[in-house]
Write a protein that holds these residues in place. Structure first.
Motif, short mmCIF file in Angstrom:
data_model
loop_
_atom_site.label_atom_id
_atom_site.label_comp_id
_atom_site.label_asym_id
_atom_site.label_seq_id
_atom_site.Cartn_x
_atom_site.Cartn_y
_atom_site.Cartn_z
N VAL A 183 0.73 -1.55 -0.27
CA VAL A 183 -0.11 0.16 0.01
C VAL A 183 0.92 1.55 -0.31
O VAL A 183 0.82 2.36 -0.85
CB VAL A 183 -1.00 0.18 1.50
N GLU A 184 1.95 1.05 0.79
CA GLU A 184 2.88 2.55 1.24
C GLU A 184 3.66 2.75 -0.48
O GLU A 184 3.49 3.95 -0.73
CB GLU A 184 3.60 2.83 1.89
N ALA A 242 2.16 1.54 -3.70
CA ALA A 242 1.52 2.27 -4.28
C ALA A 242 1.42 3.45 -4.27
O ALA A 242 1.34 4.58 -4.46
CB ALA A 242 -0.10 1.19 -4.69
N ARG A 243 1.29 4.05 -3.13
CA ARG A 243 0.74 5.37 -2.49
C ARG A 243 2.06 6.20 -3.08
O ARG A 243 1.89 7.19 -3.92
CB ARG A 243 0.77 5.54 -1.07
N ARG A 279 -0.03 5.70 -8.22
CA ARG A 279 -0.09 5.00 -9.01
C ARG A 279 -1.90 4.63 -8.48
O ARG A 279 -2.38 3.99 -7.56
CB ARG A 279 0.17 4.15 -9.88
N PHE A 338 -3.41 1.89 -6.23
CA PHE A 338 -3.73 1.65 -4.36
C PHE A 338 -4.67 1.51 -4.21
O PHE A 338 -5.25 1.21 -3.09
CB PHE A 338 -3.34 3.20 -4.37
N TRP A 339 -5.61 1.70 -5.08
CA TRP A 339 -7.70 1.72 -4.58
C TRP A 339 -7.76 0.28 -4.42
O TRP A 339 -8.13 0.20 -3.22
CB TRP A 339 -7.77 1.78 -5.60
N ALA A 354 -5.55 -0.88 -0.73
CA ALA A 354 -6.21 -0.29 0.14
C ALA A 354 -7.11 -0.76 0.25
O ALA A 354 -7.11 -1.38 1.81
CB ALA A 354 -6.09 1.35 -0.23
N ALA A 412 -8.60 5.95 0.17
CA ALA A 412 -8.94 5.67 -1.52
C ALA A 412 -10.12 6.66 -2.02
O ALA A 412 -9.92 6.14 -3.19
CB ALA A 412 -9.36 3.76 -0.78
N SER A 415 -11.40 6.38 -5.83
CA SER A 415 -11.68 4.48 -5.88
C SER A 415 -12.81 4.85 -5.93
O SER A 415 -14.26 5.36 -5.82
CB SER A 415 -11.46 4.27 -4.51
#
Length: 223
Positions: free
Chosen positions: A117-118, A120-121, A125, A129-130, A133, A156, A161
């Motif tokens: 998650v970190e 992707a954050r 992206r 991330f959605w 997460a 998200a 999202s």
């Protein structure tokens, strides 16, 4: 099928591993071969095959009832990838965490998924991330960390999202917490983002019914 191509076919042909499941599979042999090849792949410039094999070995260890060993393998893989550009690391991390969650090892799944998650954050992206997460929030919810899950679902949604499960779980948490007006807001945002096709799905219909129910609660409270 699930097959690991170990780096260059020419260079690593003697170490090719077929991880397809079958009745004659010998876990000891599969594990021994995989563990022999992993250090070789870790020394390569392209770590994608290393990550893929580490993930697939992890899946098999979980299936064989050896979740602790699977997590240890994955921790080694992640450590070896530190500071390197490994495009498939987030995807494989997410997939491995899902395998752990399917085995009801939610705490391990949360620990494994958090770095994805970190990452992707940081990579900015959004769609990736959605997804990761939403998965991590589900594991956090399962382990009793609802406040953290709610925070992640909110983040998200704020990041754009359109995943129905995110809106479903967050709106339900808000409704149960006695905040129907906030639940309605989440439902309405989700319904506005869902495509016409998604609006026919069970999740979307469930969110629509929740929105109606929570609006009625708000009207009753204001009466």
């Amino acid at each position: 099928c699930s097959r690991a191509d170990l780096a260059s076919r020419a260079a690593w042909a003697p170490f090719h591993l077929d991880l397809d499941a079958d009745e004659d599979e010998d876990p000891e042999v599969v594990e021994r071969r995989a563990r022999a090849v992993l250090p070789l792949l870790a020394a390569e410039r392209d770590l994608a095959p290393y990550v893929r094999l580490g993930s697939e070995l992890g899946w098999r260890l979980v299936a064989w009832g050896r979740g602790d060993a699977a997590v240890a393998v994955w921790q080694d893989v992640v450590a070896d990838c530190a500071g390197r550009d490994v495009p498939n690391l987030v995807k494989e991390t997410d997939r491995f965490a899902e395998v752990l969650a399917a085995a009801k090892r939610y705490l391990d799944a949360a620990v494994v998924a958090a770095p994805a998650v970190e990452e992707a954050r940081q990579q900015a992206r959004p769609e990736l991330f959605w997804r990761v997460a939403d998965h991590l929030a589900s594991y956090l919810e399962r382990t009793g960390r609802l406040d953290q899950a709610v925070s992640l679902w909110r983040e998200a949604i704020e990041a754009g999202s359109d995943i129905p499960n995110t809106f479903d779980r967050l709106s339900l948490a808000l409704e149960r917490a006695g905040n129907p007006s906030a639940a309605v807001q989440v439902c309405e945002i989700g319904l506005a983002r869902f495509s016409h096709v998604v609006r026919r799905y069970k999740y979307a219909q469930q969110i629509e019914r929740r929105a109606e129910r929570c609006r009625a609660k708000v009207r009753t409270a204001e009466a």
